[in-house]
Design a protein around this motif. Structure first.
Motif, short mmCIF file in Angstrom:
data_model
loop_
_atom_site.label_atom_id
_atom_site.label_comp_id
_atom_site.label_asym_id
_atom_site.label_seq_id
_atom_site.Cartn_x
_atom_site.Cartn_y
_atom_site.Cartn_z
N VAL A 24 0.77 -1.19 0.08
CA VAL A 24 0.02 -0.11 -0.13
C VAL A 24 1.01 1.19 0.15
CG1 VAL A 24 -1.55 1.42 1.28
CG2 VAL A 24 -1.75 -1.40 1.24
N PRO A 25 0.77 2.11 -0.97
CA PRO A 25 1.76 3.41 -0.88
C PRO A 25 1.22 4.35 0.04
CG PRO A 25 0.27 3.48 -2.94
CD PRO A 25 0.02 2.08 -2.29
N VAL A 26 2.31 5.02 0.42
CA VAL A 26 1.90 6.30 1.56
C VAL A 26 1.84 7.16 0.59
CG1 VAL A 26 3.02 7.49 3.12
CG2 VAL A 26 3.28 5.01 3.17
N LEU A 27 0.66 8.10 0.73
CA LEU A 27 0.23 9.24 -0.13
C LEU A 27 0.41 10.48 0.42
CD1 LEU A 27 -3.07 7.78 -2.12
CD2 LEU A 27 -0.66 7.62 -2.82
N PRO A 28 0.82 11.69 -0.03
CA PRO A 28 1.23 11.68 -1.50
C PRO A 28 2.48 10.85 -1.85
CG PRO A 28 1.49 13.55 -0.61
CD PRO A 28 0.71 12.89 0.44
N LEU A 29 2.58 10.34 -3.00
CA LEU A 29 3.66 9.54 -3.30
C LEU A 29 4.50 10.18 -4.58
CD1 LEU A 29 5.47 6.87 -3.35
CD2 LEU A 29 3.68 5.94 -5.05
N THR A 30 5.73 10.68 -4.63
CA THR A 30 6.29 11.34 -5.55
C THR A 30 7.18 10.43 -6.47
OG1 THR A 30 6.35 13.45 -4.30
CG2 THR A 30 8.14 13.31 -5.96
N ALA A 31 7.15 10.35 -7.68
CA ALA A 31 8.10 9.53 -8.49
C ALA A 31 8.76 10.28 -9.62
CB ALA A 31 7.17 8.30 -8.96
N GLU A 32 9.81 9.75 -9.97
CA GLU A 32 10.47 10.44 -11.06
C GLU A 32 10.41 9.56 -12.40
OE1 GLU A 32 13.02 13.37 -12.22
OE2 GLU A 32 12.22 13.32 -10.29
N ASN A 33 9.83 10.24 -13.37
CA ASN A 33 9.66 9.86 -14.85
C ASN A 33 8.62 8.38 -14.76
OD1 ASN A 33 11.79 11.44 -15.78
ND2 ASN A 33 13.15 9.97 -15.37
N SER A 34 8.79 7.61 -14.07
CA SER A 34 7.74 6.51 -14.39
C SER A 34 7.49 5.65 -12.91
CB SER A 34 7.86 5.28 -15.14
OG SER A 34 9.10 4.69 -14.75
N LEU A 35 6.34 5.25 -12.71
CA LEU A 35 5.82 4.38 -11.56
C LEU A 35 5.01 3.25 -11.95
CD1 LEU A 35 5.66 4.39 -8.42
CD2 LEU A 35 3.70 5.60 -8.49
N THR A 36 5.22 2.20 -11.53
CA THR A 36 4.17 0.78 -11.81
C THR A 36 3.13 0.68 -10.69
OG1 THR A 36 6.14 0.14 -13.26
CG2 THR A 36 4.18 -1.43 -12.38
#
Length: 157
Positions: free
Chosen positions: A112-124
Motif C-alpha cells: 500500500v503506497p503512502v500518499l502523496p507519493l512522488t516519483a521520477e519519470n515512471s511508476l508502476t
C-alpha cells in the motif's frame, strides 16, 4: 447664444498676479510623498511576479500518461480465487506526485503506497480489478480507469 462682448469679458477674467504667483510657488515647493510614487511600481512588480509563477506552474508540468499492460491473473493463496490484475504505468518527463488512488490500486506485491507519493519519470502500480472502474489522481488531475468486464482491457479518461 452669447454675444462676442460677453465672450471677451469672460476671457479677460484672470486671477490676480499675486495669487497666481503664490499658487505656482506652492505647487513648485510641494513634493509628492515617496509612497505615492513607489506603490504603483511595487504593485506592478508584484503582479508580474505572480503571473510569472503562475505561468511556470501551469506550463512547467510535463504531461502525464497512464498505460495499462495486458491483464494477468494471480491466485490468492487463502481462497484460491483468481483475481485479474492490470499493471499500470504512469509516465512523465519529470517528477510527478500521485495524490490519491482508488480502490484496488496498489504498488506491486500488494504494498500500500503512502500518499502523496512522488516519483521520477515512471511508476508502476497494480490494479486488482474488483470493480469496473477506479481513479488515480496525479498532480491534482484525476484520471478514471475503466476495465472491460470480459477482456479486462483498460481505457483512461
Amino acid at each position: 447664444m452669447f454675444d462676442p462682448s460677453q465672450l471677451e469679458d469672460y476671457r479677460a477674467v484672470k486671477a490676480p498676479v499675486a495669487l497666481q504667483a503664490r499658487v505656482e510657488q506652492a505647487v513648485a515647493h510641494s513634493r509628492r510623498p515617496v509612497l505615492r510614487t513607489v506603490i504603483p511600481w511595487i504593485a506592478a512588480v508584484a503582479a508580474c511576479l505572480v503571473l510569472t509563477v503562475a505561468c511556470f506552474a501551469w506550463f512547467g508540468r510535463s504531461p502525464v500518461t497512464i498505460t495499462a499492460s495486458p491483464s494477468f491473473v494471480l491466485a490468492r493463496s487463502s481462497t484460491q480465487d483468481v483475481v485479474p490484475i492490470v499493471e499500470l504505468t504512469i509516465r512523465s518527463e519529470g517528477s510527478f506526485t500521485v495524490d490519491a488512488i482508488g480502490e484496488g490500486v496498489s504498488l506491486p506485491r500488494d504494498t500500500v503506497p503512502v500518499l502523496p507519493l512522488t516519483a521520477e519519470n515512471s511508476l508502476t502500480l497494480w490494479w486488482e480489478i474488483t470493480s469496473p472502474h477506479t481513479t488515480v489522481t496525479v498532480n491534482g488531475h484525476t484520471y478514471t480507469l475503466h476495465a472491460d468486464p470480459v477482456t479486462y482491457d483498460v481505457t483512461v479518461s
